[in-house]
Each structure stands twice: as C-alpha cells, then as structure tokens.
Motif scaffolding. Sequence first.
Motif, PDB file in Angstrom:
ATOM      1  N   ALA A  92       0.903  -1.340  -0.217  1.00  0.00           N
ATOM      2  CA  ALA A  92       0.013  -0.415  -0.099  1.00  0.00           C
ATOM      3  C   ALA A  92       0.903   1.299   0.108  1.00  0.00           C
ATOM      4  CB  ALA A  92      -0.937  -0.087   1.077  1.00  0.00           C
ATOM      5  N   LEU A  93       1.937   1.032   0.478  1.00  0.00           N
ATOM      6  CA  LEU A  93       3.066   2.449   0.381  1.00  0.00           C
ATOM      7  C   LEU A  93       4.096   1.622  -0.224  1.00  0.00           C
ATOM      8  CD1 LEU A  93       3.115   3.800   4.123  1.00  0.00           C
ATOM      9  CD2 LEU A  93       2.280   5.024   1.925  1.00  0.00           C
ATOM     10  N   LYS A  94       4.504   2.302  -1.313  1.00  0.00           N
ATOM     11  CA  LYS A  94       5.545   1.927  -1.964  1.00  0.00           C
ATOM     12  C   LYS A  94       6.974   2.677  -2.016  1.00  0.00           C
ATOM     13  CE  LYS A  94       2.576   0.142  -5.577  1.00  0.00           C
ATOM     14  NZ  LYS A  94       1.374   0.387  -4.610  1.00  0.00           N
ATOM     15  N   VAL A  95       8.005   2.143  -2.397  1.00  0.00           N
ATOM     16  CA  VAL A  95       9.145   2.787  -2.398  1.00  0.00           C
ATOM     17  C   VAL A  95       9.106   4.008  -3.175  1.00  0.00           C
ATOM     18  CG1 VAL A  95      11.757   2.736  -2.890  1.00  0.00           C
ATOM     19  CG2 VAL A  95      10.547   0.752  -2.131  1.00  0.00           C
ATOM     20  N   GLY A  96       9.671   5.156  -2.335  1.00  0.00           N
ATOM     21  CA  GLY A  96       9.601   6.412  -3.021  1.00  0.00           C
ATOM     22  C   GLY A  96       8.268   7.270  -2.925  1.00  0.00           C
ATOM     23  N   GLU A  97       7.345   6.409  -2.073  1.00  0.00           N
ATOM     24  CA  GLU A  97       6.182   7.215  -1.905  1.00  0.00           C
ATOM     25  C   GLU A  97       6.259   8.096  -0.363  1.00  0.00           C
ATOM     26  OE1 GLU A  97       1.259   5.967  -1.411  1.00  0.00           O
ATOM     27  OE2 GLU A  97       2.909   4.719  -2.244  1.00  0.00           O
ATOM     28  N   LYS A  98       5.409   9.148  -0.363  1.00  0.00           N
ATOM     29  CA  LYS A  98       5.652  10.184   0.599  1.00  0.00           C
ATOM     30  C   LYS A  98       4.673   9.669   1.829  1.00  0.00           C
ATOM     31  CE  LYS A  98       5.643  15.122   1.802  1.00  0.00           C
ATOM     32  NZ  LYS A  98       5.575  16.376   1.155  1.00  0.00           N
ATOM     33  N   LEU A  99       5.341   9.596   2.863  1.00  0.00           N
ATOM     34  CA  LEU A  99       4.192   9.183   4.195  1.00  0.00           C
ATOM     35  C   LEU A  99       3.358  10.438   4.645  1.00  0.00           C
ATOM     36  CD1 LEU A  99       6.866   7.491   6.917  1.00  0.00           C
ATOM     37  CD2 LEU A  99       5.225   6.463   5.132  1.00  0.00           C
ATOM     38  N   PRO A 100       2.455  10.526   5.097  1.00  0.00           N
ATOM     39  CA  PRO A 100       1.680  11.552   5.810  1.00  0.00           C
ATOM     40  C   PRO A 100       2.434  12.274   6.726  1.00  0.00           C
ATOM     41  CG  PRO A 100       0.469   9.557   5.798  1.00  0.00           C
ATOM     42  CD  PRO A 100       1.662   9.041   5.492  1.00  0.00           C
ATOM     43  N   SER A 101       2.113  13.313   6.867  1.00  0.00           N
ATOM     44  CA  SER A 101       3.070  14.400   7.648  1.00  0.00           C
ATOM     45  C   SER A 101       2.782  13.960   9.110  1.00  0.00           C
ATOM     46  CB  SER A 101       2.679  15.820   7.485  1.00  0.00           C
ATOM     47  OG  SER A 101       1.395  16.021   7.913  1.00  0.00           O
ATOM     48  N   GLU A 102       3.716  14.441  10.094  1.00  0.00           N
ATOM     49  CA  GLU A 102       3.697  14.332  11.428  1.00  0.00           C
ATOM     50  C   GLU A 102       2.302  14.574  11.872  1.00  0.00           C
ATOM     51  OE1 GLU A 102       6.958  15.878  13.345  1.00  0.00           O
ATOM     52  OE2 GLU A 102       8.526  14.216  12.647  1.00  0.00           O
ATOM     53  N   ASN A 103       1.845  15.956  11.514  1.00  0.00           N
ATOM     54  CA  ASN A 103       0.325  16.556  11.871  1.00  0.00           C
ATOM     55  C   ASN A 103      -0.465  15.606  11.458  1.00  0.00           C
ATOM     56  OD1 ASN A 103       1.306  18.561  13.274  1.00  0.00           O
ATOM     57  ND2 ASN A 103       1.313  19.951  11.131  1.00  0.00           N
ATOM     58  N   GLU A 104      -0.512  14.914  10.213  1.00  0.00           N
ATOM     59  CA  GLU A 104      -1.600  14.092   9.582  1.00  0.00           C
ATOM     60  C   GLU A 104      -1.607  12.757  10.655  1.00  0.00           C
ATOM     61  OE1 GLU A 104      -1.520  15.503   4.916  1.00  0.00           O
ATOM     62  OE2 GLU A 104      -0.226  13.982   5.785  1.00  0.00           O
ATOM     63  N   LEU A 105      -0.507  12.379  10.768  1.00  0.00           N
ATOM     64  CA  LEU A 105      -0.293  11.108  11.812  1.00  0.00           C
ATOM     65  C   LEU A 105      -0.922  11.187  13.203  1.00  0.00           C
ATOM     66  CD1 LEU A 105       3.036   9.685  10.379  1.00  0.00           C
ATOM     67  CD2 LEU A 105       0.986   8.730   9.871  1.00  0.00           C
ATOM     68  N   SER A 106      -0.570  12.248  13.550  1.00  0.00           N
ATOM     69  CA  SER A 106      -0.830  12.810  14.940  1.00  0.00           C
ATOM     70  C   SER A 106      -2.350  12.674  14.910  1.00  0.00           C
ATOM     71  CB  SER A 106      -0.282  14.228  15.314  1.00  0.00           C
ATOM     72  OG  SER A 106       0.898  14.210  15.427  1.00  0.00           O
ATOM     73  N   GLY A 107      -3.074  13.389  13.959  1.00  0.00           N
ATOM     74  CA  GLY A 107      -4.411  13.164  14.025  1.00  0.00           C
ATOM     75  C   GLY A 107      -4.869  11.996  13.714  1.00  0.00           C
ATOM     76  N   ARG A 108      -4.341  11.206  12.800  1.00  0.00           N
ATOM     77  CA  ARG A 108      -4.961  10.012  12.479  1.00  0.00           C
ATOM     78  C   ARG A 108      -5.097   8.978  14.101  1.00  0.00           C
ATOM     79  NH1 ARG A 108      -4.676   6.456   7.815  1.00  0.00           N
ATOM     80  NH2 ARG A 108      -3.794   8.254   6.789  1.00  0.00           N
ATOM     81  N   PHE A 109      -3.766   9.161  14.683  1.00  0.00           N
ATOM     82  CA  PHE A 109      -3.682   8.458  15.755  1.00  0.00           C
ATOM     83  C   PHE A 109      -4.039   8.690  16.857  1.00  0.00           C
ATOM     84  CE2 PHE A 109      -1.202   6.341  12.325  1.00  0.00           C
ATOM     85  CZ  PHE A 109      -1.657   4.960  12.382  1.00  0.00           C
ATOM     86  N   GLY A 110      -4.397  10.071  17.015  1.00  0.00           N
ATOM     87  CA  GLY A 110      -4.549  10.984  18.343  1.00  0.00           C
ATOM     88  C   GLY A 110      -3.286  10.768  19.466  1.00  0.00           C
ATOM     89  N   LEU A 111      -2.108  10.877  18.694  1.00  0.00           N
ATOM     90  CA  LEU A 111      -0.852  11.189  19.427  1.00  0.00           C
ATOM     91  C   LEU A 111      -0.299  12.262  19.250  1.00  0.00           C
ATOM     92  CD1 LEU A 111       0.550   7.480  18.337  1.00  0.00           C
ATOM     93  CD2 LEU A 111      -0.737   7.959  20.649  1.00  0.00           C
TER      94      LEU A 111
END
Length: 368
Positions: A23-42
């Motif tokens: 689902a995440l391929k080599v070279g693909e950009k991860l969600p930003s830290e802000n987006e991951l914080s919101g996604r996981f509530g961390l």
Amino acid sequence: MGTQELKYKEVYNWVLDNINSGALKVGEKLPSENELSGRFGLSRQTVRHAVDILEQQKLVMRVRGSGTYVGGNGKTERQERYMNIAVISTYVDSYIFPPVVRGIERVLSKRGYTTQIAFTGNRVSREQDILNNLIDKDIIDGLIVEPAKSALPNPNLHYYQELKERGIPILFFNSRYPELELPCVSMNDEQVGKKAVEYLIKNGHQNIGGVFKSDDGQGHLRYKGFLSGMLEAGIKVKDANVVWLDTEDFLDLDQWSDYLFHRLEGCTGVVCYNDEVAYVLSGLCEKRGIVIPDQLSIVSVDNSDLATLASVKLTSFPHPMEALGRKAAENMISMIENPYFDGNYLFDSDIIERDSVKVLERPRKEGM
C-alpha cells in the motif's frame, strides 16, 4: 515501559504493515507528522519517535524541506553540482526534436543550467558511446533521454544503472525501456491509438488497418490502444491488415509500397504510426490512383507540418513537442532537488480534423 511510550508502535506498525502489503511503495511520501498525529490521536513527539525508529531501520528516509519517504537505500542525492544536463535524442532532423529541445533549453537556461546534446540516430551502438562518455567525464547533474529502439532488448541498460547508482537522475521522454524503473514524460500513446481508431469507427468504418513501428515502445502502445478500441466496438481485428515496420524500413517506405497495399487490401480506413508514415502513404496512394479519403481514410499522429503539406490534409493527433520538452526539464529539476520526486507525466491529445477521413454510412442496428 510506560503506556504512552508504547503508543509509538501504533504508528510504527501501521507504516510497516502498509510497506509490507504494498500500500506504501518505495519512493512514496508518508503522511506528515501532523496528519499522523491526527490519525492516531498521538502527540507529534510520539509520532516523531516512531519515524526515528523507521529511519534507523532504513525503512524510510527524511528529505529536508520535502517530507519522509518509503525506502532508505534506493535513491541517493548527488551532492556536487555542475549545472549541466545531458540530453540524448534519436534524430537531429526529425520534426519533433527541435521543438522538444527548445522547450528543454528554455526551462533549464532560466534555472542556470547548460544543456549538453547528443544524438543516437536510433542506434544502440551510438547510445553506448554517448553513455560511456558521460560516465567517464562525470560532469552532469541529470540525464534526459529518448531511448533507442525502446521496444527491443537493449545492451546498454547497465550504463543507466551505473548513472543511477552515482545519484544522477534519469528521465526518459517519448518512450522508455520497460526493464528500467525510471520515469518518463510522453504522449499517452495508448490512449491516442484508441482515440484514432474510435474516430474512424465513429465515422462508419469497420474494415480498419494500421501501420505501426515495430522497434519502439510508442508503436506498441499505439497498437495496444488501436486493439482496445476495435475490441470495445465489437470489431474483429484482422492481423493481415496490421503492418509492422522498423526504423530501417521507415527510411524508404517506397520500397514497401506493394507490401503495404497488399496488407491494407479491403480496408476503408487506416491508423498510421505518425505523420511521416501517413504523408508517404498518401503519396503512394496518389501514384496508384487511390483517392483519399473516398477509397482510403487516414488518421495519423503528431500533427506536424507534414499533415498540412499532403495533397489531402491529414486528420492527426497533436504531439505536445515543446510542452513536452518544458515538462521534461521541469521534472528533471524537481528530481535533482528531490530524489523522491515522481517524474512521470502523460500528455493527452485531441484530434485535429481535416480532410483525410470520409464519413461512411453507418450500419443500421437490427430491428430499426
């Protein structure tokens, strides 16, 4: 170990699972830290800790000012800059290359780059010499290249791999070598081939032939689109009406006149690989007393000057030419600045209608 400290594993495991599943391929950009914080509530600190561990394990790589990308070893950024881009093309005298290189040079010069140009004559031996020279001198920041005979096995792929390993970004234009996972800026050749045959079908043609180039990838993609358009319309493709010619054959199409008309016998319309083929074919038709479009309709690709120089002006799909050159240069600069930038781009094309297609009476549907 505290509960909050363990929470970083939610992010770590999510990224790891998505990498493993594809689902995440080599070279693909991860969600930003802000987006991951919101996604996981961390907190961002917890997310950053997870990304730190992923980076230590070389599963991701941070690129300053850009973001975090999957993969830590596949791409390296070349540190030394020469402000020099090499451009390799097939033919110096083709009607496509001058506008393409004009677009490339205009963009690169504005950004302070010089352009080093070489031509292969569509010969892999000449391509080898050029690549060898580039590797020996090692003074380029990037390579923009039109491959030689891209539909055939190529003995020069290891040179491209060496350039890639040195951190030199490579961008193909018009076509690519399928064995190399490198980006390409081109016309959407498959879509154009499909649109071309659909145009003939829309105008009542059922017996449709094609003339395609056998030794480059564009020819194969245009045929693929041609095939798709025919099958979707419920029309059987007759292999006898499809002509494949290579680079050497294209140098003197007159010698193939008897062969061409034998293969196209019974066709009311034909899709031509490009304007060069269509222009020569229209001239051969004139010599044989075959009237265009009354006896044979022609649809072509490129919309070059040849399309309007033919005795019957040719219906054709425009090649982006200068716009393609500009896009290739822009993408190359982005690839130099960010080794994870996706340089791929496809141009669509809409038909320019002229006089080379006759409208036939469309067959009536049963029950009407």
